[in-house]
Design a protein around this motif. Structure first.
Motif, PDB file in Angstrom:
ATOM      1  N   MET A  49      39.393  30.501  38.101  1.00 46.45           N
ATOM      2  CA  MET A  49      38.385  31.319  38.774  1.00 46.45           C
ATOM      3  C   MET A  49      37.634  32.077  37.695  1.00 46.45           C
ATOM      4  O   MET A  49      38.223  32.526  36.720  1.00 46.45           O
ATOM      5  CB  MET A  49      39.015  32.365  39.713  1.00 46.45           C
ATOM      6  CG  MET A  49      39.612  31.819  40.960  1.00 46.45           C
ATOM      7  SD  MET A  49      40.169  33.141  42.079  1.00 46.45           S
ATOM      8  CE  MET A  49      41.526  33.847  41.156  1.00 46.45           C
ATOM      9  N   ARG A  50      36.334  32.237  37.907  1.00 44.97           N
ATOM     10  CA  ARG A  50      35.508  32.960  36.944  1.00 44.97           C
ATOM     11  C   ARG A  50      34.541  33.849  37.703  1.00 44.97           C
ATOM     12  O   ARG A  50      33.973  33.424  38.707  1.00 44.97           O
ATOM     13  CB  ARG A  50      34.760  31.942  36.082  1.00 44.97           C
ATOM     14  CG  ARG A  50      33.782  32.525  35.123  1.00 44.97           C
ATOM     15  CD  ARG A  50      33.215  31.477  34.178  1.00 44.97           C
ATOM     16  NE  ARG A  50      32.756  30.235  34.782  1.00 44.97           N
ATOM     17  CZ  ARG A  50      31.601  30.077  35.421  1.00 44.97           C
ATOM     18  NH1 ARG A  50      30.780  31.098  35.596  1.00 44.97           N
ATOM     19  NH2 ARG A  50      31.264  28.893  35.902  1.00 44.97           N
ATOM     20  N   TYR A  51      34.390  35.073  37.248  1.00 43.37           N
ATOM     21  CA  TYR A  51      33.468  35.969  37.925  1.00 43.37           C
ATOM     22  C   TYR A  51      32.643  36.772  36.923  1.00 43.37           C
ATOM     23  O   TYR A  51      32.901  36.780  35.729  1.00 43.37           O
ATOM     24  CB  TYR A  51      34.200  36.898  38.903  1.00 43.37           C
ATOM     25  CG  TYR A  51      34.976  38.031  38.277  1.00 43.37           C
ATOM     26  CD1 TYR A  51      34.438  39.309  38.221  1.00 43.37           C
ATOM     27  CD2 TYR A  51      36.253  37.838  37.772  1.00 43.37           C
ATOM     28  CE1 TYR A  51      35.159  40.363  37.659  1.00 43.37           C
ATOM     29  CE2 TYR A  51      36.972  38.865  37.218  1.00 43.37           C
ATOM     30  CZ  TYR A  51      36.420  40.136  37.163  1.00 43.37           C
ATOM     31  OH  TYR A  51      37.136  41.159  36.602  1.00 43.37           O
ATOM     32  N   PHE A  60      31.046  39.336  41.444  1.00 36.29           N
ATOM     33  CA  PHE A  60      30.467  38.109  41.980  1.00 36.29           C
ATOM     34  C   PHE A  60      31.299  36.932  41.486  1.00 36.29           C
ATOM     35  O   PHE A  60      31.323  36.642  40.287  1.00 36.29           O
ATOM     36  CB  PHE A  60      29.019  37.969  41.494  1.00 36.29           C
ATOM     37  CG  PHE A  60      28.245  36.879  42.170  1.00 36.29           C
ATOM     38  CD1 PHE A  60      27.303  37.178  43.134  1.00 36.29           C
ATOM     39  CD2 PHE A  60      28.448  35.546  41.834  1.00 36.29           C
ATOM     40  CE1 PHE A  60      26.572  36.161  43.760  1.00 36.29           C
ATOM     41  CE2 PHE A  60      27.742  34.530  42.447  1.00 36.29           C
ATOM     42  CZ  PHE A  60      26.798  34.838  43.410  1.00 36.29           C
ATOM     43  N   LEU A  61      31.992  36.277  42.401  1.00 37.49           N
ATOM     44  CA  LEU A  61      32.809  35.114  42.045  1.00 37.49           C
ATOM     45  C   LEU A  61      31.873  33.939  41.796  1.00 37.49           C
ATOM     46  O   LEU A  61      31.235  33.432  42.714  1.00 37.49           O
ATOM     47  CB  LEU A  61      33.800  34.785  43.158  1.00 37.49           C
ATOM     48  CG  LEU A  61      34.800  33.682  42.837  1.00 37.49           C
ATOM     49  CD1 LEU A  61      35.741  34.109  41.699  1.00 37.49           C
ATOM     50  CD2 LEU A  61      35.607  33.331  44.074  1.00 37.49           C
ATOM     51  N   GLU A  84      40.201  39.038  45.421  1.00 41.04           N
ATOM     52  CA  GLU A  84      39.727  40.150  46.252  1.00 41.04           C
ATOM     53  C   GLU A  84      40.581  41.394  46.028  1.00 41.04           C
ATOM     54  O   GLU A  84      40.066  42.506  45.891  1.00 41.04           O
ATOM     55  CB  GLU A  84      39.755  39.762  47.729  1.00 41.04           C
ATOM     56  CG  GLU A  84      38.716  38.749  48.111  1.00 41.04           C
ATOM     57  CD  GLU A  84      38.818  38.332  49.568  1.00 41.04           C
ATOM     58  OE1 GLU A  84      39.632  38.909  50.337  1.00 41.04           O
ATOM     59  OE2 GLU A  84      38.088  37.401  49.947  1.00 41.04           O
ATOM     60  N   GLU A  85      41.889  41.223  45.989  1.00 40.08           N
ATOM     61  CA  GLU A  85      42.794  42.355  45.774  1.00 40.08           C
ATOM     62  C   GLU A  85      42.601  42.949  44.379  1.00 40.08           C
ATOM     63  O   GLU A  85      42.625  44.169  44.214  1.00 40.08           O
ATOM     64  CB  GLU A  85      44.245  41.924  45.989  1.00 40.08           C
ATOM     65  CG  GLU A  85      45.254  43.052  45.876  1.00 40.08           C
ATOM     66  CD  GLU A  85      45.031  44.211  46.839  1.00 40.08           C
ATOM     67  OE1 GLU A  85      45.345  45.360  46.451  1.00 40.08           O
ATOM     68  OE2 GLU A  85      44.546  43.999  47.965  1.00 40.08           O
ATOM     69  N   THR A  97      29.831  36.191  46.472  1.00 39.65           N
ATOM     70  CA  THR A  97      29.931  34.843  45.935  1.00 39.65           C
ATOM     71  C   THR A  97      28.738  34.063  46.460  1.00 39.65           C
ATOM     72  O   THR A  97      27.901  34.596  47.197  1.00 39.65           O
ATOM     73  CB  THR A  97      31.272  34.162  46.288  1.00 39.65           C
ATOM     74  OG1 THR A  97      31.420  32.999  45.478  1.00 39.65           O
ATOM     75  CG2 THR A  97      31.373  33.822  47.758  1.00 39.65           C
ATOM     76  N   SER A  98      28.667  32.797  46.111  1.00 42.03           N
ATOM     77  CA  SER A  98      27.618  31.937  46.648  1.00 42.03           C
ATOM     78  C   SER A  98      28.113  30.504  46.655  1.00 42.03           C
ATOM     79  O   SER A  98      29.093  30.160  45.985  1.00 42.03           O
ATOM     80  CB  SER A  98      26.337  32.047  45.805  1.00 42.03           C
ATOM     81  OG  SER A  98      26.502  31.468  44.541  1.00 42.03           O
TER      82      SER A  98
END
Length: 136
Positions: A49-51, A60-61, A84-85, A97-98
């Motif tokens: 995962m990268r944000y 923003f994920l 999210e946590e 996110t998108s």
């Protein structure tokens, strides 16, 4: 599944698989703890995962990826809820996110409480749906 911050030793794994990030940004994002590695019970990398931050203040994920053999087993949900946590613990009450309109991911996010917040059209790309979620 175990979710850990990416380290310098994960650089090649990310560079070889994530085609949606400039190579020059990978180490910076690793150092800022903005990339997580998803590992199976054997400690094998199975995704990431990268944000970043929308407007420099809304998490923003940008990418969640799970290798094909591990999909449709609830790991995506587990990874997203973990992120999210993490954002909630950092004091953020809104996340984003998108996803492209032609991808199934939009249903995944909506099922987990994300709401449509607008869209973006780039020259040759499908419609990009922006989604937000408020912390509980």
């Amino acid at each position: 599944m175990r979710i850990v911050y990416a380290t310098d030793s994960d650089y090649e794994y990310i560079r070889n698989r994530d085609q949606h990030i400039s190579e020059s940004l990978i180490l910076t994002k690793i150092k800022e703890n903005e990339i997580y590695i998803l590992r199976n019970q054997d400690e094998k990398n199975i995704g990431w995962m990268r944000y970043g931050y929308f407007w420099d203040n809304i998490p923003f994920l940008n990418m969640i990826w799970i290798d094909e053999p591990y999909r449709a087993k609830g790991l995506g949900t587990q990874a997203l809820l973990f992120w999210e946590e993490q954002m909630k613990q950092k004091g953020y009450n809104l996340i984003m996110t998108s996803t492209q309109a032609d991808e199934e991911a939009q249903h995944f996010y909506r099922k987990l409480g994300y709401k449509d917040a607008g869209c973006l059209i780039l020259d040759t790309q499908p419609l990009e749906i922006l989604l937000t979620k408020k912390s509980n």
